[in-house]
Structures are given as structure tokens and as C-alpha cells.
Scaffold this motif. Structure first.
Motif, PDB file in Angstrom:
ATOM      1  N   VAL A 213      53.116  32.725  36.619  1.00 50.85           N
ATOM      2  CA  VAL A 213      53.274  34.164  36.455  1.00 50.85           C
ATOM      3  C   VAL A 213      53.130  34.494  34.972  1.00 50.85           C
ATOM      4  N   ALA A 214      52.277  35.446  34.636  1.00 57.26           N
ATOM      5  CA  ALA A 214      52.149  35.895  33.253  1.00 57.26           C
ATOM      6  C   ALA A 214      53.247  36.908  32.942  1.00 57.26           C
ATOM      7  N   MET A 215      53.879  36.768  31.769  1.00 59.20           N
ATOM      8  CA  MET A 215      54.922  37.699  31.361  1.00 59.20           C
ATOM      9  C   MET A 215      54.825  37.940  29.855  1.00 59.20           C
ATOM     10  N   VAL A 216      55.371  39.070  29.440  1.00 66.17           N
ATOM     11  CA  VAL A 216      55.403  39.439  28.019  1.00 66.17           C
ATOM     12  C   VAL A 216      56.853  39.642  27.607  1.00 66.17           C
ATOM     13  N   GLU A 217      57.242  39.050  26.491  1.00 64.45           N
ATOM     14  CA  GLU A 217      58.602  39.228  25.976  1.00 64.45           C
ATOM     15  C   GLU A 217      58.716  40.597  25.304  1.00 64.45           C
ATOM     16  N   ARG A 218      59.880  41.231  25.442  1.00 66.85           N
ATOM     17  CA  ARG A 218      60.048  42.608  25.005  1.00 66.85           C
ATOM     18  C   ARG A 218      59.710  42.813  23.530  1.00 66.85           C
ATOM     19  N   ASP A 219      60.120  41.888  22.662  1.00 69.15           N
ATOM     20  CA  ASP A 219      59.847  42.070  21.235  1.00 69.15           C
ATOM     21  C   ASP A 219      58.352  42.076  20.946  1.00 69.15           C
TER      22      ASP A 219
ATOM     23  N   TRP B 165      62.351  45.394  32.751  1.00 68.41           N
ATOM     24  CA  TRP B 165      62.660  44.152  32.049  1.00 68.41           C
ATOM     25  C   TRP B 165      63.622  43.282  32.840  1.00 68.41           C
ATOM     26  N   LEU B 166      63.396  41.967  32.781  1.00 65.64           N
ATOM     27  CA  LEU B 166      64.332  40.966  33.285  1.00 65.64           C
ATOM     28  C   LEU B 166      64.943  40.257  32.080  1.00 65.64           C
ATOM     29  N   LYS B 167      66.280  40.238  32.008  1.00 64.46           N
ATOM     30  CA  LYS B 167      66.939  39.640  30.857  1.00 64.46           C
ATOM     31  C   LYS B 167      67.382  38.215  31.178  1.00 64.46           C
ATOM     32  N   PHE B 168      66.955  37.277  30.345  1.00 65.11           N
ATOM     33  CA  PHE B 168      67.356  35.879  30.444  1.00 65.11           C
ATOM     34  C   PHE B 168      67.818  35.407  29.066  1.00 65.11           C
ATOM     35  N   ARG B 169      68.362  34.215  29.007  1.00 66.77           N
ATOM     36  CA  ARG B 169      68.733  33.669  27.715  1.00 66.77           C
ATOM     37  C   ARG B 169      67.481  33.555  26.855  1.00 66.77           C
ATOM     38  N   GLY B 170      67.548  34.119  25.679  1.00 62.31           N
ATOM     39  CA  GLY B 170      66.422  34.023  24.762  1.00 62.31           C
ATOM     40  C   GLY B 170      65.430  35.163  24.848  1.00 62.31           C
ATOM     41  N   GLY B 171      65.678  36.163  25.694  1.00 63.29           N
ATOM     42  CA  GLY B 171      64.741  37.287  25.682  1.00 63.29           C
ATOM     43  C   GLY B 171      64.724  38.106  26.957  1.00 63.29           C
ATOM     44  N   TRP B 172      64.085  39.264  26.846  1.00 66.72           N
ATOM     45  CA  TRP B 172      63.837  40.171  27.967  1.00 66.72           C
ATOM     46  C   TRP B 172      62.348  40.094  28.284  1.00 66.72           C
ATOM     47  N   TRP B 173      62.009  40.064  29.564  1.00 68.94           N
ATOM     48  CA  TRP B 173      60.631  39.797  29.964  1.00 68.94           C
ATOM     49  C   TRP B 173      60.139  40.825  30.987  1.00 68.94           C
ATOM     50  N   SER B 174      58.834  41.122  30.908  1.00 67.65           N
ATOM     51  CA  SER B 174      58.193  42.024  31.866  1.00 67.65           C
ATOM     52  C   SER B 174      56.933  41.356  32.406  1.00 67.65           C
ATOM     53  N   GLY B 175      56.657  41.577  33.687  1.00 69.37           N
ATOM     54  CA  GLY B 175      55.486  40.969  34.310  1.00 69.37           C
ATOM     55  C   GLY B 175      54.184  41.535  33.796  1.00 69.37           C
ATOM     56  N   ALA B 176      53.139  40.697  33.830  1.00 69.07           N
ATOM     57  CA  ALA B 176      51.836  41.084  33.287  1.00 69.07           C
ATOM     58  C   ALA B 176      50.741  41.134  34.348  1.00 69.07           C
ATOM     59  N   ASN B 177      51.101  41.148  35.630  1.00 65.18           N
ATOM     60  CA  ASN B 177      50.130  41.333  36.717  1.00 65.18           C
ATOM     61  C   ASN B 177      49.007  40.299  36.716  1.00 65.18           C
ATOM     62  N   LEU B 178      49.347  39.077  36.336  1.00 69.53           N
ATOM     63  CA  LEU B 178      48.436  37.948  36.475  1.00 69.53           C
ATOM     64  C   LEU B 178      49.214  36.810  37.131  1.00 69.53           C
ATOM     65  N   PHE B 179      48.624  36.232  38.186  1.00 70.72           N
ATOM     66  CA  PHE B 179      49.272  35.164  38.927  1.00 70.72           C
ATOM     67  C   PHE B 179      48.242  34.089  39.252  1.00 70.72           C
ATOM     68  N   ARG B 180      48.702  32.846  39.265  1.00 70.13           N
ATOM     69  CA  ARG B 180      47.861  31.745  39.742  1.00 70.13           C
ATOM     70  C   ARG B 180      48.611  31.068  40.877  1.00 70.13           C
ATOM     71  N   LEU B 181      47.955  30.964  42.022  1.00 70.62           N
ATOM     72  CA  LEU B 181      48.545  30.364  43.212  1.00 70.62           C
ATOM     73  C   LEU B 181      47.707  29.169  43.627  1.00 70.62           C
ATOM     74  N   ARG B 182      48.371  28.056  43.943  1.00 74.05           N
ATOM     75  CA  ARG B 182      47.626  26.864  44.336  1.00 74.05           C
ATOM     76  C   ARG B 182      47.622  26.735  45.850  1.00 74.05           C
ATOM     77  N   GLY B 183      46.589  27.292  46.451  1.00 76.81           N
ATOM     78  CA  GLY B 183      46.328  27.091  47.872  1.00 76.81           C
ATOM     79  C   GLY B 183      47.458  27.512  48.795  1.00 76.81           C
ATOM     80  N   ARG B 184      47.420  26.954  49.980  1.00 75.58           N
ATOM     81  CA  ARG B 184      48.301  27.403  51.050  1.00 75.58           C
ATOM     82  C   ARG B 184      49.716  26.840  50.945  1.00 75.58           C
ATOM     83  N   ARG B 185      49.957  25.989  49.968  1.00 72.45           N
ATOM     84  CA  ARG B 185      51.315  25.482  49.791  1.00 72.45           C
ATOM     85  C   ARG B 185      52.277  26.583  49.347  1.00 72.45           C
ATOM     86  N   VAL B 186      51.729  27.734  48.869  1.00 71.71           N
ATOM     87  CA  VAL B 186      52.597  28.818  48.407  1.00 71.71           C
ATOM     88  C   VAL B 186      52.989  29.772  49.529  1.00 71.71           C
TER      89      VAL B 186
END
Length: 264
Positions: free
Chosen positions: A131-137, A150-171
């Protein structure tokens, strides 16, 4: 990665009226003009210019209407398919066989560039889900006026960047869960809670970073999941609100791309 990666662009409409389309005469968000071109045309052009991207498929409830868009004429290896009503079920139906990876983005990811795609795919290597994400700062240092979720975690706040990589049908098990929570996509803690009470508690107490949290969530499904931090703040600016479009058009103008044919 062996050979170019197939790409999916989610270009469907969510249930209910879209305030961005009010008074425009445009039937679907993907065709709404931004900086003189339909949103979808910006995204497809960036994907087609990325050397690592192969076939591109546009998923939408009425894909024929998008296929008729003149701005997409002549683009090589571009395909259209009708989707279901939900993002997760549509993606599940579009997954390639086996473990072939798939790049996923959205039609409102208007500021996407080949450089962003290359950065994301490099960072996503050897993962089942990325999942692509951008840190708030990173975002606010250049665009303090931008408002994101924003999603807040230790070390920063993050927002999704609308890019995903999925590996086949295992997901598929992960997509099944997403189908049950996608209506809460703007409610960060509800999404975290869906992966279990320990992950929610860890997020509330800031016990781990976003990378650690996503890795833990992936392990629940037997998947290697990772966050790819994006260096370009524009990666998380999508076209959700009128203010977003104003900012996006200003960014295009700063890039030297003329802003013409503005929305009525």
C-alpha cells in the motif's frame, strides 16, 4: 519483478449522488474534466508512460461509456471491463491467475506520474500486498492547505496514496474482509479494528509504526504486507472535493501543464 505488471484502474461510481458532478452535465466522476482533461485520461496516460506497466484494464459499472471517451483513443493495450457494485468484489473478479502481481489505482488519482509508479513498485517488491502512503509532514511541508484522512501510528500520521500491489489470488481473503468494511474507508480506527482487538489496541496506544501495523494485519491472512512511503506529497492528493480539484489544477499549472476547459 519479471516483465511488466498488469494494471487495474477503478473507475466506477459509488452509490448515491456525487457532489462533484452537480451541475456539470457529466455522468460519472472518472470523466469529470480536471486541468482540461477527464480524470481518467490523466491516470491512464501516466500508467502508459511507466515502463514497468503492461496491460491496463478500466473497471467501471458502465465501461462502454468510458471506452467511448476520445481522450483515451489510441492508447495501446488498454481494455475495459464491467465491474460489480463493490470495489472488493470487482477486484476479486479481476485478479490474474496464480501469483501474478497486479497494480491497482483509481480514476481520481489525477496527479499520478511515472516516477511515482516506479518508486512504488520498487518499494513493493517481494510483498503479497503493498500500500502506498504519504506521511503527514511530507504533505503539509508543501501543501499545508490540503485536508486528508490520517491514520496515526508511532512515528507519524499517514494517508493513503491510491496505489496498491496485489500478488494474485492469494489476497482473496483480504479482499473479502475489505468488502465488509469498505464503506468505512474514511474512518481509520474502524478499519484498524476490523483486523482484531490487538491491532486496534496497538494503534490506540501507538505501540507500533504504520509499517509494523500493516505487516501484522497481513500476517493474519498469511500474507507479507508492507507500506511503501512515498516521497512525493502529491501522491496522496486525489480528487474527492472541490477544494482538491482547485489544488490539483494549481499543481498542474505549476508543472507547466495548461489548465483549460475548467468545469462549468
Amino acid at each position: 519483478m519479471n516483465g511488466p505488471i498488469a494494471a487495474i484502474v477503478l473507475a466506477g461510481s459509488r452509490p448515491g449522488p456525487d457532489p462533484l458532478l452537480s451541475g456539470t452535465g457529466v455522468s460519472t466522476k472518472a470523466l469529470l474534466p480536471v486541468a482540461g482533461r477527464p480524470m481518467l485520461a490523466h491516470v491512464v496516460t501516466a500508467l502508459r508512460a511507466a515502463p514497468d506497466v503492461g496491460a491496463i484494464t478500466i473497471l467501471a459499472q458502465d465501461s462502454a461509456a468510458l471506452a467511448a471517451e476520445p481522450g483515451l483513443a489510441g492508447i495501446a493495450d488498454l481494455h475495459f471491463a464491467d465491474s460489480g457494485q463493490g470495489i472488493s468484489s470487482s477486484l476479486a473478479a479481476a485478479l490474474p491467475p496464480g501469483d501474478d502481481p497486479l497494480l491497482v489505482t483509481t480514476a481520481d488519482n489525477v496527479l499520478l506520474t511515472p516516477a511515482m509508479i516506479a518508486e512504488f513498485l520498487r518499494g513493493a517488491a517481494d510483498s503479497d500486498v503493498a500500500v502506498a502512503m504519504v506521511e503527514r509532514d511530507v504533505l503539509l511541508a508543501r501543501y499545508p492547505e490540503s485536508r486528508r484522512t490520517w491514520l496515526k501510528f508511532r512515528g507519524g500520521w499517514w494517508s493513503g496514496a491510491n496505489l496498491f500491489r496485489l500478488r494474485g489470488r492469494r489476497v482473496l481473503p483480504l479482499l473479502d474482509l475489505w468488502g465488509r468494511i469498505e464503506r468505512d474507508r474514511k474512518k481509520g480506527l474502524k478499519i484498524v479494528a476490523a483486523f482484531g482487538p490487538w491491532l486496534l489496541l496497538g494503534a490506540l496506544l501507538r505501540l507500533f509504526t504504520v509499517q509494523q501495523g500493516v505487516a501484522r494485519a497481513g500476517r493474519r491472512f498469511g500474507l507479507a504486507a508492507k507500506v511503501v512511503p512515498m516521497s512525493q506529497p502529491e501522491a496522496c492528493i486525489d480528487a474527492d472535493k472541490p477544494a482538491d480539484i482547485e489544488l490539483i489544477e494549481a499543481i498542474f499549472a505549476a508543472r507547466g501543464e495548461a489548465v483549460i476547459g475548467r468545469r462549468p
